[in-house]
Each structure stands twice: as C-alpha cells, then as structure tokens.
Write a protein that holds these residues in place. Structure first.
Motif, PDB file in Angstrom:
ATOM      1  N   MET A   1      39.592  44.366  41.640  1.00 64.30           N
ATOM      2  CA  MET A   1      39.334  44.841  43.006  1.00 64.30           C
ATOM      3  C   MET A   1      37.848  44.705  43.337  1.00 64.30           C
ATOM      4  SD  MET A   1      40.520  45.843  45.818  1.00 64.30           S
ATOM      5  CE  MET A   1      42.206  46.394  45.625  1.00 64.30           C
TER       6      MET A   1
ATOM      7  N   GLU B   1      44.612  46.217  50.019  1.00 66.94           N
ATOM      8  CA  GLU B   1      45.958  46.792  49.873  1.00 66.94           C
ATOM      9  C   GLU B   1      46.684  46.262  48.641  1.00 66.94           C
ATOM     10  OE1 GLU B   1      47.743  45.970  53.665  1.00 66.94           O
ATOM     11  OE2 GLU B   1      46.193  47.198  54.634  1.00 66.94           O
ATOM     12  N   GLU B   2      46.124  45.250  48.010  1.00 66.43           N
ATOM     13  CA  GLU B   2      46.766  44.679  46.812  1.00 66.43           C
ATOM     14  C   GLU B   2      46.650  45.648  45.640  1.00 66.43           C
ATOM     15  OE1 GLU B   2      48.347  41.717  46.487  1.00 66.43           O
ATOM     16  OE2 GLU B   2      47.989  41.086  48.553  1.00 66.43           O
ATOM     17  N   ASP B   3      47.588  45.472  44.695  1.00 64.15           N
ATOM     18  CA  ASP B   3      47.619  46.370  43.538  1.00 64.15           C
ATOM     19  C   ASP B   3      46.809  45.777  42.381  1.00 64.15           C
ATOM     20  OD1 ASP B   3      48.373  48.467  41.923  1.00 64.15           O
ATOM     21  OD2 ASP B   3      50.237  47.498  41.283  1.00 64.15           O
ATOM     22  N   PHE B   4      45.531  45.522  42.620  1.00 63.56           N
ATOM     23  CA  PHE B   4      44.690  44.931  41.587  1.00 63.56           C
ATOM     24  C   PHE B   4      44.109  46.004  40.675  1.00 63.56           C
ATOM     25  CE2 PHE B   4      43.800  41.393  44.785  1.00 63.56           C
ATOM     26  CZ  PHE B   4      44.613  40.482  44.132  1.00 63.56           C
ATOM     27  N   ASP B   5      43.832  45.623  39.423  1.00 67.92           N
ATOM     28  CA  ASP B   5      43.127  46.560  38.550  1.00 67.92           C
ATOM     29  C   ASP B   5      41.701  46.740  39.097  1.00 67.92           C
ATOM     30  OD1 ASP B   5      41.231  44.654  37.156  1.00 67.92           O
ATOM     31  OD2 ASP B   5      43.134  43.763  36.527  1.00 67.92           O
ATOM     32  N   ASP B   6      41.021  47.791  38.619  1.00 65.48           N
ATOM     33  CA  ASP B   6      39.714  48.154  39.188  1.00 65.48           C
ATOM     34  C   ASP B   6      38.700  47.013  39.163  1.00 65.48           C
ATOM     35  OD1 ASP B   6      40.799  50.589  39.613  1.00 65.48           O
ATOM     36  OD2 ASP B   6      39.453  51.702  38.272  1.00 65.48           O
TER      37      ASP B   6
ATOM     38  N   SER C   1      46.341  46.400  30.521  1.00 66.03           N
ATOM     39  CA  SER C   1      47.246  47.216  31.332  1.00 66.03           C
ATOM     40  C   SER C   1      48.702  46.959  30.935  1.00 66.03           C
ATOM     41  CB  SER C   1      47.003  46.865  32.804  1.00 66.03           C
ATOM     42  OG  SER C   1      48.104  47.216  33.557  1.00 66.03           O
TER      43      SER C   1
ATOM     44  N   ASP D   1      51.486  47.465  32.588  1.00 64.78           N
ATOM     45  CA  ASP D   1      52.413  46.898  33.565  1.00 64.78           C
ATOM     46  C   ASP D   1      52.040  45.485  33.996  1.00 64.78           C
ATOM     47  OD1 ASP D   1      51.200  49.041  36.263  1.00 64.78           O
ATOM     48  OD2 ASP D   1      50.212  47.606  34.959  1.00 64.78           O
ATOM     49  N   GLU D   2      51.010  44.931  33.362  1.00 65.29           N
ATOM     50  CA  GLU D   2      50.635  43.552  33.678  1.00 65.29           C
ATOM     51  C   GLU D   2      50.652  42.698  32.408  1.00 65.29           C
ATOM     52  OE1 GLU D   2      50.330  43.592  37.679  1.00 65.29           O
ATOM     53  OE2 GLU D   2      49.798  41.868  36.461  1.00 65.29           O
TER      54      GLU D   2
END
Ligand SMILES: [Fe+2]
Length: 204
Positions: A97, A89-94, A173, A175-176
């Motif tokens: 993940m 459920e975390e918003d990790f990059d691919d 990215s 946003d990071e």
C-alpha cells in the motif's frame, strides 16, 4: 476571427491549477491517513501544508494580473486522484500500500510539474516576471516533493513491498500464498490468447 491570446490561455491554466491544488488538498489528507509508515505520512502531511501555500501563491498571481480568483474544474488531476482512490480500496499488505501511495503521489506531482513548468514559461514569455517567480517557487516545491517520494520508495519502501508475501519471508501473510505453494489448479479453457492448448502449456 479568433481573439483569444496567450494571456487568456495563461489565466485559464492558472484557474486549472487553482482547482487542481484544491482537489489535491483533499486527496493528500486521505493519502496521509492511508500511509502505513510514519515517514511517508509526514511526507504527505508536509506537502499538504505546502499545497495550502501554493493555493495562496496562485491567489497572489491572480491579484498581480488583476484577475478574479477562480478555479476551473481540472479533469486531469481528478482522473489521477480517482485512480489513487481505487488503489486505496485494494486489499494490499501495508508495504505494498505504501508503494502504491507513492506511485499515486508521484503521478500527481508530475502532472503538477508539467502544469507549473508551462505556467512559468508562459509568464516569462508574457513579461510577467513577478508571477513567474511565484510560480517557480511552487514548481520547485513540486519537484522536491517528487524527489522526496522517490527517496522513500528507493530507500526501503519498494524493497519492503517486494519482500512481503514471498517464500523467502518468514512472516509471509497467510492469506496470500505464493504461486509456488498454491495448490495446482486445472486451467479453465480459454477462448483468447491462443486457446486452451496454450493455456495448458503455460500452466505446465
Ligand atoms: Fe501542488
């Protein structure tokens, strides 16, 4: 007087593993869907197929022992699966993940390796060689699945994850932002870990 024997404990462990394999069938389906690389997805899918075979193997072992095929809720694997689900459920990059899915998968494999290692040893101690041989086949599959995940992690997935979101990476990215490019923020006073003075020093 206590009447439980090693055979009773063995049957109990079999029921625990039976339930744990069933939980893992559901989890592996989700992990395969969440995988962001073909190789990783197919590793989860092929272990899913193996896991279905492992369930059947346990049914055979129950048959050899003349015991009812029955699972007993396995809290251990439920906890490992639960942790894996929250990572998904975390918003990790691919790439990250993928690295996290491997980490979760390996936790599950190691748990199973421990369980089957015990089951094989107990079956041998009890003179249940046919059961031991079946359980050994599953143990070998769990070890191979674990090694496959290690080889994927070390064969590029970890490196890719480490490279994503750093300054060296052109397609970083948006946003990071990395720590270096983040606008300087004034640290809020902290009540723990040495208080505000230490927090300010750490920022400097
Ligand atoms: Fe398994």
């Amino acid at each position: 007087m206590a009447t439980g024997t090693l055979r009773d404990a063995f049957v109990d462990e079999l029921r625990d593993s039976y339930d744990s394999e069933k939980q893992l069938i559901k989890a592996l389906k989700k992990m395969a869907k969440a995988a962001k690389a073909d190789e990783l997805r197919s590793a989860f899918e092929s272990h899913l197929e193996e896991t279905q075979g492992q369930v059947e193997r346990l049914e055979q072992v129950f048959g050899l022992l003349d015991e009812k095929v029955k699972g007993k809720h396995c809290d251990g694997i439920a906890g490992i699966i639960e942790e894996g689900s929250s990572v998904m459920e975390e918003d990790f990059d691919d790439a990250t993940m993928n690295a996290c899915l491997i980490a979760s998968g390996q936790r599950a494999e190691h748990y199973e390796m421990a369980a089957y290692g015990t089951l094989v040893a107990w079956a041998r101690a009890l003179g249940l060689d046919d059961a031991a041989d079946l359980l050994q086949q599953t143990l070998d599959e769990e070890k191979a699945a674990d090694e496959k995940l290690s080889s994927l992690a070390e064969g590029g997935i970890n490196e890719e994850a480490a490279g994503s979101g750093t300054d060296d990476d052109d397609d970083m990215s948006e946003d990071e932002p990395s720590a270096r490019s983040k606008p300087a923020k004034v640290a809020a006073p902290r009540k723990t870990n040495g208080g505000p003075a230490r927090a300010a020093r750490a920022r400097a």
